[in-house]
Motif scaffolding. Sequence first.
Motif, PDB file in Angstrom:
ATOM      1  N   PHE A  45       0.835  -1.202   0.000  1.00  0.00           N
ATOM      2  CA  PHE A  45       0.000   0.000   0.000  1.00  0.00           C
ATOM      3  C   PHE A  45       0.872   1.256   0.000  1.00  0.00           C
ATOM      4  CE2 PHE A  45      -1.808   3.370   2.664  1.00  0.00           C
ATOM      5  CZ  PHE A  45      -2.959   3.673   1.965  1.00  0.00           C
ATOM      6  N   THR A  46       1.904   1.287   0.840  1.00  0.00           N
ATOM      7  CA  THR A  46       2.757   2.472   0.958  1.00  0.00           C
ATOM      8  C   THR A  46       3.521   2.749  -0.322  1.00  0.00           C
ATOM      9  OG1 THR A  46       3.025   2.063   3.337  1.00  0.00           O
ATOM     10  CG2 THR A  46       4.624   3.514   2.294  1.00  0.00           C
ATOM     11  N   PHE A  47       4.090   1.711  -0.935  1.00  0.00           N
ATOM     12  CA  PHE A  47       4.863   1.908  -2.165  1.00  0.00           C
ATOM     13  C   PHE A  47       3.990   2.474  -3.283  1.00  0.00           C
ATOM     14  CE2 PHE A  47       7.601  -1.862  -0.621  1.00  0.00           C
ATOM     15  CZ  PHE A  47       8.342  -1.010   0.167  1.00  0.00           C
ATOM     16  N   PHE A  48       2.813   1.892  -3.467  1.00  0.00           N
ATOM     17  CA  PHE A  48       1.908   2.387  -4.509  1.00  0.00           C
ATOM     18  C   PHE A  48       1.475   3.823  -4.231  1.00  0.00           C
ATOM     19  CE2 PHE A  48       0.900  -2.137  -5.736  1.00  0.00           C
ATOM     20  CZ  PHE A  48       1.257  -1.994  -7.059  1.00  0.00           C
ATOM     21  N   LEU A  49       1.126   4.106  -2.975  1.00  0.00           N
ATOM     22  CA  LEU A  49       0.615   5.426  -2.626  1.00  0.00           C
ATOM     23  C   LEU A  49       1.664   6.512  -2.831  1.00  0.00           C
ATOM     24  CD1 LEU A  49      -1.782   7.005  -1.431  1.00  0.00           C
ATOM     25  CD2 LEU A  49      -0.788   6.627   0.825  1.00  0.00           C
ATOM     26  N   PHE A  50       2.874   6.290  -2.346  1.00  0.00           N
ATOM     27  CA  PHE A  50       3.912   7.303  -2.482  1.00  0.00           C
ATOM     28  C   PHE A  50       4.362   7.459  -3.930  1.00  0.00           C
ATOM     29  CE2 PHE A  50       4.270   7.335   2.074  1.00  0.00           C
ATOM     30  CZ  PHE A  50       4.762   8.592   2.349  1.00  0.00           C
ATOM     31  N   ASN A  51       4.382   6.375  -4.666  1.00  0.00           N
ATOM     32  CA  ASN A  51       4.737   6.475  -6.074  1.00  0.00           C
ATOM     33  C   ASN A  51       3.714   7.320  -6.823  1.00  0.00           C
ATOM     34  OD1 ASN A  51       4.100   5.061  -8.969  1.00  0.00           O
ATOM     35  ND2 ASN A  51       6.292   5.227  -8.609  1.00  0.00           N
ATOM     36  N   ALA A  52       2.435   7.043  -6.607  1.00  0.00           N
ATOM     37  CA  ALA A  52       1.383   7.791  -7.306  1.00  0.00           C
ATOM     38  C   ALA A  52       1.380   9.258  -6.900  1.00  0.00           C
ATOM     39  CB  ALA A  52       0.024   7.159  -7.018  1.00  0.00           C
ATOM     40  N   ALA A  53       1.545   9.528  -5.599  1.00  0.00           N
ATOM     41  CA  ALA A  53       1.535  10.908  -5.123  1.00  0.00           C
ATOM     42  C   ALA A  53       2.713  11.695  -5.688  1.00  0.00           C
ATOM     43  CB  ALA A  53       1.561  10.933  -3.596  1.00  0.00           C
ATOM     44  N   ASN A  54       3.898  11.109  -5.675  1.00  0.00           N
ATOM     45  CA  ASN A  54       5.075  11.776  -6.222  1.00  0.00           C
ATOM     46  C   ASN A  54       4.945  12.007  -7.718  1.00  0.00           C
ATOM     47  OD1 ASN A  54       7.713  12.158  -4.424  1.00  0.00           O
ATOM     48  ND2 ASN A  54       6.488  10.511  -3.577  1.00  0.00           N
ATOM     49  N   PHE A  55       4.407  11.018  -8.422  1.00  0.00           N
ATOM     50  CA  PHE A  55       4.249  11.161  -9.866  1.00  0.00           C
ATOM     51  C   PHE A  55       3.328  12.324 -10.212  1.00  0.00           C
ATOM     52  CE2 PHE A  55       1.753  10.162 -13.687  1.00  0.00           C
ATOM     53  CZ  PHE A  55       2.772  10.111 -14.626  1.00  0.00           C
ATOM     54  N   ILE A  56       2.187  12.404  -9.547  1.00  0.00           N
ATOM     55  CA  ILE A  56       1.226  13.463  -9.840  1.00  0.00           C
ATOM     56  C   ILE A  56       1.782  14.836  -9.478  1.00  0.00           C
ATOM     57  CG2 ILE A  56      -1.043  14.377  -9.224  1.00  0.00           C
ATOM     58  CD1 ILE A  56      -1.979  11.487  -8.903  1.00  0.00           C
ATOM     59  N   ILE A  57       2.399  14.945  -8.301  1.00  0.00           N
ATOM     60  CA  ILE A  57       2.948  16.238  -7.873  1.00  0.00           C
ATOM     61  C   ILE A  57       4.050  16.707  -8.817  1.00  0.00           C
ATOM     62  CG2 ILE A  57       4.240  17.395  -6.043  1.00  0.00           C
ATOM     63  CD1 ILE A  57       2.736  15.654  -4.039  1.00  0.00           C
ATOM     64  N   CYS A  58       4.980  15.805  -9.128  1.00  0.00           N
ATOM     65  CA  CYS A  58       6.093  16.188 -10.009  1.00  0.00           C
ATOM     66  C   CYS A  58       5.595  16.528 -11.421  1.00  0.00           C
ATOM     67  CB  CYS A  58       7.119  15.056 -10.077  1.00  0.00           C
ATOM     68  SG  CYS A  58       8.043  14.813  -8.545  1.00  0.00           S
ATOM     69  N   LEU A  59       4.604  15.794 -11.890  1.00  0.00           N
ATOM     70  CA  LEU A  59       4.081  16.055 -13.230  1.00  0.00           C
ATOM     71  C   LEU A  59       3.398  17.414 -13.308  1.00  0.00           C
ATOM     72  CD1 LEU A  59       3.763  14.746 -16.041  1.00  0.00           C
ATOM     73  CD2 LEU A  59       1.515  13.953 -15.291  1.00  0.00           C
ATOM     74  N   PHE A  60       2.597  17.742 -12.302  1.00  0.00           N
ATOM     75  CA  PHE A  60       1.882  19.013 -12.306  1.00  0.00           C
ATOM     76  C   PHE A  60       2.817  20.201 -12.106  1.00  0.00           C
ATOM     77  CE2 PHE A  60      -2.465  17.135 -10.930  1.00  0.00           C
ATOM     78  CZ  PHE A  60      -2.613  16.623 -12.213  1.00  0.00           C
ATOM     79  N   LEU A  61       3.931  19.988 -11.425  1.00  0.00           N
ATOM     80  CA  LEU A  61       4.862  21.077 -11.175  1.00  0.00           C
ATOM     81  C   LEU A  61       5.994  21.141 -12.206  1.00  0.00           C
ATOM     82  CD1 LEU A  61       5.195  20.841  -7.282  1.00  0.00           C
ATOM     83  CD2 LEU A  61       3.860  22.482  -8.606  1.00  0.00           C
TER      84      LEU A  61
END
Length: 209
Positions: A45-61
């Motif tokens: 759960f943690t690996f998927f969650l942090f990967n998705a959160a980092n991907f979205i944040i980095c992509l939008f910024l």
Amino acid sequence: MEDLFRLHTADIPVFVFRAIMNALSIFIIVRLIYYPRHKNNDFVFTFFLFNAANFIICLFLSTSKFEMGFAFGLFAIFSIIRYRTVTVHIREMGYFFIAVALAMMNALATPDLLLILGNLLLLGLVWALDRQKNLVHESHQEILYERIDLISPEKRPELIADLKARTGINFHRVDIERVDFFRDTVRLRAHYFTHHAEGTRDHVLDDDD
């Protein structure tokens, strides 16, 4: 407003490519490599969650003025997170690092063949390194021992043999940490070889291994 809508529409194929690349890579690493071997749902759960959160944040910024500097700052913050309620072992920290790095790479790198090769390289490294069965690790057990008459150096083989007989663990080396003559006890650190580091599902090696 119309030009902005066209720009976002043109970015959709790139977004889809990046998202599919990131999702496929993290799925292979976590669900097909990590979980079948380590069986820990909480970390999945943690690996998927942090990967998705980092991907979205980095992509939008990625189009903002912060760009790479902000992304690496974000990466540094997430990388030093420690869970206070449980012990996070070094292997899980390695997977956590890979999950965050994959998100950054797939969100910020140029979407071309080089990005695909980078993902394949990380996948191959994780798969190969997590299946090194020939690497032996030395673990240890803290033991409170009552036979204080066996702590002298010349009786060390007899001490190790007694520990093997009592525990069934193939100890090969024993260190004397503290001797309590008042209670006639000694605290030992007994060492043995395993296929995994302490904190994982250790497999004790027999003499035949």
